[in-house]
Design an enzyme around this catalytic site. Structure first.
Site, PDB file in Angstrom:
ATOM      1  N   GLU A 117      48.744  30.885 -59.318  1.00 41.08           N
ATOM      2  CA  GLU A 117      48.815  31.297 -57.910  1.00 41.08           C
ATOM      3  C   GLU A 117      50.229  31.745 -57.538  1.00 41.08           C
ATOM      4  O   GLU A 117      50.909  31.136 -56.703  1.00 41.08           O
ATOM      5  CB  GLU A 117      48.347  30.178 -56.993  1.00 41.08           C
ATOM      6  CG  GLU A 117      46.885  29.846 -57.211  1.00 41.08           C
ATOM      7  CD  GLU A 117      46.303  28.890 -56.180  1.00 41.08           C
ATOM      8  OE1 GLU A 117      47.069  28.156 -55.560  1.00 41.08           O
ATOM      9  OE2 GLU A 117      45.083  28.890 -56.019  1.00 41.08           O
ATOM     10  N   GLU A 162      39.049  29.277 -59.840  1.00 49.41           N
ATOM     11  CA  GLU A 162      38.929  27.939 -59.257  1.00 49.41           C
ATOM     12  C   GLU A 162      37.922  28.029 -58.116  1.00 49.41           C
ATOM     13  O   GLU A 162      38.106  28.814 -57.184  1.00 49.41           O
ATOM     14  CB  GLU A 162      40.280  27.463 -58.705  1.00 49.41           C
ATOM     15  CG  GLU A 162      41.366  27.373 -59.756  1.00 49.41           C
ATOM     16  CD  GLU A 162      42.693  26.848 -59.191  1.00 49.41           C
ATOM     17  OE1 GLU A 162      42.705  26.307 -58.078  1.00 49.41           O
ATOM     18  OE2 GLU A 162      43.713  27.004 -59.884  1.00 49.41           O
TER      19      GLU A 162
HETATM   20  C1  GAL Z   1      44.777  25.632 -55.917  1.00 50.63           C
HETATM   21  C2  GAL Z   1      45.724  25.404 -57.067  1.00 50.63           C
HETATM   22  C3  GAL Z   1      45.316  24.208 -57.894  1.00 50.63           C
HETATM   23  C4  GAL Z   1      45.001  23.040 -57.013  1.00 50.63           C
HETATM   24  C5  GAL Z   1      43.953  23.442 -56.015  1.00 50.63           C
HETATM   25  C6  GAL Z   1      43.527  22.323 -55.094  1.00 50.63           C
HETATM   26  O1  GAL Z   1      45.301  26.460 -54.925  1.00 50.63           O
HETATM   27  O2  GAL Z   1      45.790  26.517 -57.910  1.00 50.63           O
HETATM   28  O3  GAL Z   1      46.338  23.885 -58.794  1.00 50.63           O
HETATM   29  O4  GAL Z   1      46.154  22.617 -56.375  1.00 50.63           O
HETATM   30  O5  GAL Z   1      44.459  24.474 -55.214  1.00 50.63           O
HETATM   31  O6  GAL Z   1      42.557  22.763 -54.187  1.00 50.63           O
END
Ligand code: GAL
Length: 654
Positions: A142, A316
């Site tokens: 990110e 994710e």
């Molecule tokens: C994302 C991030 C992850 C984790 C996740 C939690 O933005 O890439 O590492 O922190 O959020 O929701």
């Protein structure tokens, strides 16, 4: 295809094998690892430990899982920060150094960090680049998240001075371009140039825009080099990056994505809705509190497809409550599945869930996983296993794509201009763009996001919600295009250096529509006024421009005082005010009818999108919805009586 984000370094080795076995049983194919593991890979300067990582990969591979390896550069370890303190970025609002103790604590202008980040990327890429079980790579994590694009450090200032020197022939040209005669801001030498931060009051918009361009260039330079390092050692593997919502990168995303095989997106519809819709009255927000707005995820999916002109991945996917928003509700039952299908429908080739198991320690201990920290199955488990079974049934090919007749023109420059020069506090670039997007989606239209550099020929309707800086090339392209083009307020009003155009707004766009913007006002969002269109009343709010029309230009909508609010000439429309969703929906519906663009009338909270031979329909509402009769075909999933939070997938003759 499905996958998961996994952190073997958080768990005893004794549990890895069972984890891998269960992942396979759950139908997962990909496992992303390693993005925060620098201190475990290199516990001390130059001392490496890969034994655990080798073993983790082997354990996953033994169950047939493929690994996506990451460069661990989002978390430089403590020994490295102590060795090179200039890695730490400086907060541009306070001038205070942002410390060690979380993540992304690095300055894109630190040469020390640049070298160290490429060094560790090279070490990892050399070791796993040709590993048979590592199928692809993710750069960093990110990038630019947590407001890290801009830094107020000394190294950033020096790099900015150099950047300015490369952009402008001499210091006088810079002074003229920025208008530095105003308030005696003239510089005599590039080495005097400050960052446009921490001044007594507002700094020069041209200076700010230059700083944003520079900062974006720094991110891209860093990222491009990392992609190069990976490609050198990992031939025939894909390289991707997990993007946050595009406005949050403060970077030119089209440029950032250019060397990637495809873009990935991290989808947290509830966490991000909580922040994005915080202005929304509770009675409007509450129905979507556990689902997200029906167009919120797809807005980012369509943008992800747009920036690389290619299908994308969700790297994710939120599986339950997160821990980082203002409030963190649980998803409504069925929503993890719905979001996953929605991603596939809008062009995703793979959805990975974040994370395998809830971790009992540190910052994200309140963040759900597919499993709970006692290793029992959390709410998402059943929805992921349902996805596994349903994907086998639907079986679409990744060759099948979303084909849109409508495009929205977007880009970082437009966003930056509106952030630098708000003119009215309530102006919000993302909300403005989202307003246009949701209106189009409610009409059942597929939407592409494009930059000013893209080909307009696939489209019948092109919409630029806000495009303050336009080039002669873009205007020429619009003239050649067959599409009808709609511009929102502020378009064409600024020079590339963020000054007023000489011939009044919309500047060069006057070649497409002969109108002039005589004045601009902004008003409080709760003091909106009436705008009329075909006898119906709508809202004009926040931003209102006064137009002068040449003969032959048609007034399509009027302000309450009878002055023109929407002008049209030939195949160009100019909307001179910010307005409500209802107006945009009505206006676009009329345009689409004239342009023979097929729309689908949908019940509230229902959305449709086509990918190849399949139509995908989503019910974001709490009540069952009857699908319109025009949606015909073989229902592979769901039915015409679509249950709350349910998905229908319909195979249609092409
Ligand atoms: C994302 C991030 C992850 C984790 C996740 C939690 O933005 O890439 O590492 O922190 O959020 O929701």
């Amino acid at each position: 295809m499905l996958g998961v984000c996994y952190y073997p370094e958080h768990w005893p080795e004794s549990i890895w094998q069972q984890d891998a076995q269960e992942m396979r049983q759950l139908g997962l194919k990909y496992v992303r690892i390693g993005e925060f593991a620098w201190s475990k890979i290199e516990p001390r300067d130059g001392e490496f430990d890969f034994a655990w990582l080798d073993k983790a990969i082997a354990t996953l591979a033994a169950e047939g899982l493929q690994v996506i390896m990451c460069t661990p550069t989002a978390t430089p370890p403590k020994w490295l920060i102590d060795k090179h303190p200039d890695i730490l970025p400086v907060d541009i609002h306070t001038g205070v150094t942002r410390g060690f103790g979380s993540r992304r604590h690095y300055d894109f202008s630190s040469e020390n960090y640049f070298n160290q980040a490429m060094r560790i990327s090279e070490v990892v890429a050399k070791r796993y680049g040709q590993h048979p079980d590592v199928c692809g790579w993710q750069t960093d994590n990110e990038i630019a998240c947590h407001d890290t694009t801009h830094s107020g450090s000394l190294v950033a200032k020096q790099a900015f001075q150099l950047w300015c020197q490369q952009q402008y022939a001499d210091i006088d040209s810079l002074n003229t371009a920025w208008g530095n005669i105003f308030w005696s801001m003239e510089y005599q030498d590039f080495s005097q140039i400050e960052l446009p931060i921490l001044a007594v009051t507002e700094t020069n918009p041209s200076h700010q825009l230059a700083y944003r361009r520079f900062s974006s260039d720094q991110v891209i330079k860093f990222h491009d080099e990392m992609v190069k390092v990976i490609r050198k050692h990992a031939p025939n593997r894909f390289v991707t990056h997990n993007f946050i919502p595009l406005v949050d990168t403060q970077t030119d995303n089209f440029a950032l994505a250019k060397d990637l095989d495809f873009v990935s997106y991290d989808n947290y519809p509830l966490g991000r809705s909580d922040m994005f819709f915080k202005h929304m009255p509770a009675e409007q927000y509450k129905p979507y509190m556990r689902t997200g707005h029906p167009d919120f995820s797809s807005y980012s999916f369509d943008q992800s497809r747009g920036v690389s002109q290619n299908n994308f991945w969700v790297m994710e996917q939120q599986p339950g409550p997160v821990n980082w928003a203002h409030h963190n509700p649980r998803p409504e039952k069925g929503m993890v599945r719905l979001w996953s299908w929605q991603a596939f429908a809008h062009g995703a080739d793979c959805v990975c869930y974040f994370r395998w198991r809830q971790v009992p320690f540190a910052q994200e201990q309140m963040h759900a996983g597919i499993k709970r920290n006692d290793n029992s199955k959390a709410a998402a488990w059943n929805e992921v296993s349902q996805m596994r079974d349903e994907l086998a049934k639907v079986n679409f090919s990744i060759e099948e794509n979303v084909a849109a007749k409508v495009a929205i023109v977007t880009g970082a420059h437009s966003q930056w201009v509106t952030e630098i020069e708000r003119q009215g506090d309530s102006y919000n670039h993302q909300r403005v763009e989202f307003g246009y997007y949701t209106a189009l989606r409610q009409l059942g239209l597929a939407v592409d996001f494009i930059s000013v550099d893209h080909d307009l020929s696939p489209y019948s309707l092109v919409v630029a919600p806000c495009l303050p800086i336009v080039s002669a090339e873009f205007v020429a392209k619009c003239q050649r295009a067959d599409a009808h083009i709609v511009f929102g307020p502020r378009s064409g009003a600024k020079t590339p250096e963020l000054s007023l155009v000489d011939n009044l707004g919309p500047g060069l766009l006057q070649q497409l529509i002969p109108i002039k913007v005589l004045s601009t006002e902004t008003i409080r969002p709760d003091c909106s006024e009436v705008m009329t269109y075909h006898g119906e009343s709508f809202e004009s709010h926040c931003w209102r421009e006064e137009l002068e029309l040449s003969e032959d230009v048609i007034t399509e909508a009027f302000y309450h005082d009878g002055l023109p609010a929407v002008a049209r000439f030939d195949k160009t429309s100019y909307i001179a005010s910010l307005t409500c969703e209802a107006f945009l929906k009505t206006y676009f519906a009329n345009l689409c009818q004239q342009l023979d663009i097929v729309m689908t009338e949908l019940p509230k909270d229902v959305r449709i999108v086509h990918r190849g031979q399949y139509a995908f329909v989503f019910n974001y509402g709490a009540k069952a919805k009857q699908l319109p009769k025009v949606i015909q075909g073989e229902f592979v999933l769901g039915s015409a009586d679509l249950a709350p939070y349910d998905v229908a997938v319909i195979k249609q003759a092409l």
